[in-house]
Design a protein around this motif. Sequence first.
Motif, PDB file in Angstrom:
ATOM      1  N   HIS A 123      77.887  55.357 -57.591  1.00 23.91           N
ATOM      2  CA  HIS A 123      79.093  54.542 -57.797  1.00 23.91           C
ATOM      3  C   HIS A 123      79.319  54.184 -59.257  1.00 23.91           C
ATOM      4  CE1 HIS A 123      77.365  53.754 -53.797  1.00 23.91           C
ATOM      5  NE2 HIS A 123      78.607  53.888 -53.408  1.00 23.91           N
ATOM      6  N   VAL A 124      78.234  54.171 -60.031  1.00 22.90           N
ATOM      7  CA  VAL A 124      78.309  53.756 -61.440  1.00 22.90           C
ATOM      8  C   VAL A 124      77.457  54.740 -62.248  1.00 22.90           C
ATOM      9  CG1 VAL A 124      77.746  51.909 -63.085  1.00 22.90           C
ATOM     10  CG2 VAL A 124      78.578  51.300 -60.793  1.00 22.90           C
ATOM     11  N   LEU A 125      77.941  55.090 -63.449  1.00 23.96           N
ATOM     12  CA  LEU A 125      77.182  55.972 -64.342  1.00 23.96           C
ATOM     13  C   LEU A 125      76.386  55.136 -65.337  1.00 23.96           C
ATOM     14  CD1 LEU A 125      76.574  58.817 -65.580  1.00 23.96           C
ATOM     15  CD2 LEU A 125      78.612  58.460 -67.015  1.00 23.96           C
ATOM     16  N   ARG A 126      75.081  55.403 -65.447  1.00 21.71           N
ATOM     17  CA  ARG A 126      74.278  54.730 -66.458  1.00 21.71           C
ATOM     18  C   ARG A 126      73.955  55.699 -67.592  1.00 21.71           C
ATOM     19  NH1 ARG A 126      68.798  52.917 -66.901  1.00 21.71           N
ATOM     20  NH2 ARG A 126      69.033  54.062 -68.857  1.00 21.71           N
ATOM     21  N   GLY A 127      73.581  55.143 -68.752  1.00 20.04           N
ATOM     22  CA  GLY A 127      73.173  55.972 -69.886  1.00 20.04           C
ATOM     23  C   GLY A 127      73.084  55.084 -71.107  1.00 20.04           C
ATOM     24  N   GLY A 128      71.944  55.132 -71.799  1.00 17.60           N
ATOM     25  CA  GLY A 128      71.753  54.264 -72.961  1.00 17.60           C
ATOM     26  C   GLY A 128      72.277  54.922 -74.229  1.00 17.60           C
ATOM     27  N   GLU A 164      73.338  49.668 -72.225  1.00 20.85           N
ATOM     28  CA  GLU A 164      72.626  48.506 -72.790  1.00 20.85           C
ATOM     29  C   GLU A 164      73.233  48.030 -74.103  1.00 20.85           C
ATOM     30  OE1 GLU A 164      68.368  48.765 -72.683  1.00 20.85           O
ATOM     31  OE2 GLU A 164      68.112  46.973 -73.929  1.00 20.85           O
ATOM     32  N   VAL A 165      73.220  46.707 -74.262  1.00 22.32           N
ATOM     33  CA  VAL A 165      73.590  46.113 -75.542  1.00 22.32           C
ATOM     34  C   VAL A 165      72.365  45.341 -76.034  1.00 22.32           C
ATOM     35  CG1 VAL A 165      74.733  44.149 -74.363  1.00 22.32           C
ATOM     36  CG2 VAL A 165      75.254  44.630 -76.745  1.00 22.32           C
ATOM     37  N   VAL A 171      78.141  43.244 -79.065  1.00 17.92           N
ATOM     38  CA  VAL A 171      78.785  42.974 -77.772  1.00 17.92           C
ATOM     39  C   VAL A 171      80.257  43.395 -77.747  1.00 17.92           C
ATOM     40  CG1 VAL A 171      79.436  41.152 -76.128  1.00 17.92           C
ATOM     41  CG2 VAL A 171      77.103  41.252 -77.030  1.00 17.92           C
ATOM     42  N   PRO A 172      81.071  43.058 -78.762  1.00 13.74           N
ATOM     43  CA  PRO A 172      82.482  43.479 -78.693  1.00 13.74           C
ATOM     44  C   PRO A 172      82.627  45.002 -78.630  1.00 13.74           C
ATOM     45  CG  PRO A 172      82.166  41.818 -80.391  1.00 13.74           C
ATOM     46  CD  PRO A 172      80.787  42.212 -79.931  1.00 13.74           C
ATOM     47  N   LEU A 173      81.838  45.730 -79.419  1.00 14.75           N
ATOM     48  CA  LEU A 173      81.918  47.193 -79.427  1.00 14.75           C
ATOM     49  C   LEU A 173      81.517  47.765 -78.056  1.00 14.75           C
ATOM     50  CD1 LEU A 173      82.120  49.952 -80.926  1.00 14.75           C
ATOM     51  CD2 LEU A 173      79.674  49.689 -81.468  1.00 14.75           C
ATOM     52  N   VAL A 174      80.395  47.308 -77.532  1.00 14.57           N
ATOM     53  CA  VAL A 174      79.924  47.853 -76.248  1.00 14.57           C
ATOM     54  C   VAL A 174      80.919  47.487 -75.138  1.00 14.57           C
ATOM     55  CG1 VAL A 174      78.035  47.850 -74.561  1.00 14.57           C
ATOM     56  CG2 VAL A 174      77.512  47.862 -77.006  1.00 14.57           C
ATOM     57  N   THR A 175      81.522  46.314 -75.244  1.00 15.14           N
ATOM     58  CA  THR A 175      82.495  45.879 -74.231  1.00 15.14           C
ATOM     59  C   THR A 175      83.707  46.810 -74.174  1.00 15.14           C
ATOM     60  OG1 THR A 175      81.773  43.612 -74.541  1.00 15.14           O
ATOM     61  CG2 THR A 175      83.867  43.896 -73.431  1.00 15.14           C
ATOM     62  N   THR A 176      84.072  47.404 -75.310  1.00 13.68           N
ATOM     63  CA  THR A 176      85.249  48.292 -75.280  1.00 13.68           C
ATOM     64  C   THR A 176      84.934  49.617 -74.576  1.00 13.68           C
ATOM     65  OG1 THR A 176      84.781  49.257 -77.425  1.00 13.68           O
ATOM     66  CG2 THR A 176      86.262  47.364 -77.415  1.00 13.68           C
ATOM     67  N   HIS A 177      83.642  49.955 -74.423  1.00 11.12           N
ATOM     68  CA  HIS A 177      83.293  51.240 -73.805  1.00 11.12           C
ATOM     69  C   HIS A 177      82.631  51.104 -72.442  1.00 11.12           C
ATOM     70  CE1 HIS A 177      84.240  53.761 -77.296  1.00 11.12           C
ATOM     71  NE2 HIS A 177      83.777  52.772 -78.026  1.00 11.12           N
ATOM     72  N   SER A 178      82.157  49.907 -72.087  1.00  9.45           N
ATOM     73  CA  SER A 178      81.322  49.792 -70.891  1.00  9.45           C
ATOM     74  C   SER A 178      81.902  48.781 -69.910  1.00  9.45           C
ATOM     75  CB  SER A 178      79.909  49.366 -71.303  1.00  9.45           C
ATOM     76  OG  SER A 178      79.039  49.475 -70.203  1.00  9.45           O
ATOM     77  N   ASP A 179      81.819  49.120 -68.628  1.00 13.11           N
ATOM     78  CA  ASP A 179      82.319  48.203 -67.593  1.00 13.11           C
ATOM     79  C   ASP A 179      81.309  47.116 -67.291  1.00 13.11           C
ATOM     80  OD1 ASP A 179      84.823  49.820 -66.559  1.00 13.11           O
ATOM     81  OD2 ASP A 179      83.217  51.248 -66.915  1.00 13.11           O
ATOM     82  N   ILE A 180      80.023  47.427 -67.496  1.00 11.08           N
ATOM     83  CA  ILE A 180      78.951  46.457 -67.258  1.00 11.08           C
ATOM     84  C   ILE A 180      78.070  46.432 -68.502  1.00 11.08           C
ATOM     85  CG2 ILE A 180      77.003  45.819 -65.765  1.00 11.08           C
ATOM     86  CD1 ILE A 180      78.171  47.691 -63.605  1.00 11.08           C
ATOM     87  N   LEU A 181      77.728  45.241 -68.974  1.00  9.67           N
ATOM     88  CA  LEU A 181      76.824  45.114 -70.123  1.00  9.67           C
ATOM     89  C   LEU A 181      75.402  44.981 -69.603  1.00  9.67           C
ATOM     90  CD1 LEU A 181      78.885  42.449 -72.141  1.00  9.67           C
ATOM     91  CD2 LEU A 181      78.900  44.942 -72.446  1.00  9.67           C
ATOM     92  N   GLN A 182      74.521  45.859 -70.049  1.00 10.56           N
ATOM     93  CA  GLN A 182      73.121  45.788 -69.603  1.00 10.56           C
ATOM     94  C   GLN A 182      72.295  45.036 -70.647  1.00 10.56           C
ATOM     95  OE1 GLN A 182      71.421  49.461 -68.149  1.00 10.56           O
ATOM     96  NE2 GLN A 182      69.410  48.978 -68.978  1.00 10.56           N
TER      97      GLN A 182
END
Length: 337
Positions: A123-128, A164-165, A171-182
């Motif tokens: 349901h969700v794609l992960r990848g660091g 992951e952040v 945080v702002p950068l990762v938020t623009t690309h990720s639906d969930i912050l790890q």
Amino acid sequence: MIVIMKQDATSAQIANVTARIEQLGCQVHLSEGEERTIIGIIGNGRPLDREQIERMVGVERTVPILRPFKLASRDFHPQDTVVPINSVQIGSKQLIVMAGPCAVESQDQLLEAAHAVKEAGAHVLRGGAFKPRTSPYSFQGLGEEGLRLLSKAREETGLPVVTEVMDPQQVPLVTTHSDILQVGARNMQNYALLHAVGRAQRPVLLKRGMMSTVEELLMAAEYILSHGNDRVILCERGIRTFESYTRNTLDISAVPLLKQLSHLPVIVDPSHGTGKWELVEPMSRAAVAAGADGLLIEVHPYPEKALSDGAQSLKPDRFAALMRDLRPVAEAVGRTL
Ligand code: PEP
Ligand code: MN
């Protein structure tokens, strides 16, 4: 302390109680359940006069919360929290599987993994993209380029993304690309980061620190919740013990325990939890049987060539088999997959 309002309390009465608590210098968090509203009070260190609050119109009773975590506790929020991510609901009857490579290594590697896990029913794609590595000489992730590749994979597959952040400033950068912050195990007690993801108002996947207790995990969640961000998903990923045949000892008992203590959804990461791909399948079944709301699983098209965590990564065909084998276990405990 929490204030349990009467079932028929009006919104004016709730507002009145809220205003009084704020006047006393405390913070208010509302939990509006189907049956009644519960008002959580985060104090200012000074004791509150319970009787004074109990005399107010619409109040049924007050209950002191003796545990150090409050907003994360089931007392404050008796019903399960469900975290919506696009069309899926984490913490509902449906189990949610997040899968993908440990690290984003290249466009080909990520897209191959993304299509394979989607095909198998993830349901969700992960990848660091930013990897917390023990050695500074190990692959550190592709950084911003990795985030762009995740966005591309999301576009191609429609799968929401978790990554992951590691730093509050990211945080702002990762938020623009990720639906969930790890928030990774190594950063579970990085308080500046917890504040930052709390303020981000984005779902957060909070992993248990490798040497953290269940209570410390819930206290870390409390930091995020205290910003009014209630979309927190807890993740058991194994803890360090004297056992050396496995990378970590996966604490399956943490799943029902966390569900008892907290309303937050709980997922299990059997990949980091064991460090061995052969153990991922049996531990996934155990996690689902124990009541987990989902799984986080590392899948790599060519684990032998992986730049990180190859030994614990499933090949796509094994991941597909795992998804099939999990179905009867899910059904046996009243869940769907
Ligand atoms: C990960 O999920 O990529 C990861 C680094 O896990 P953990 O923080 O649990 O070690
Ligand atoms: Mn990994």
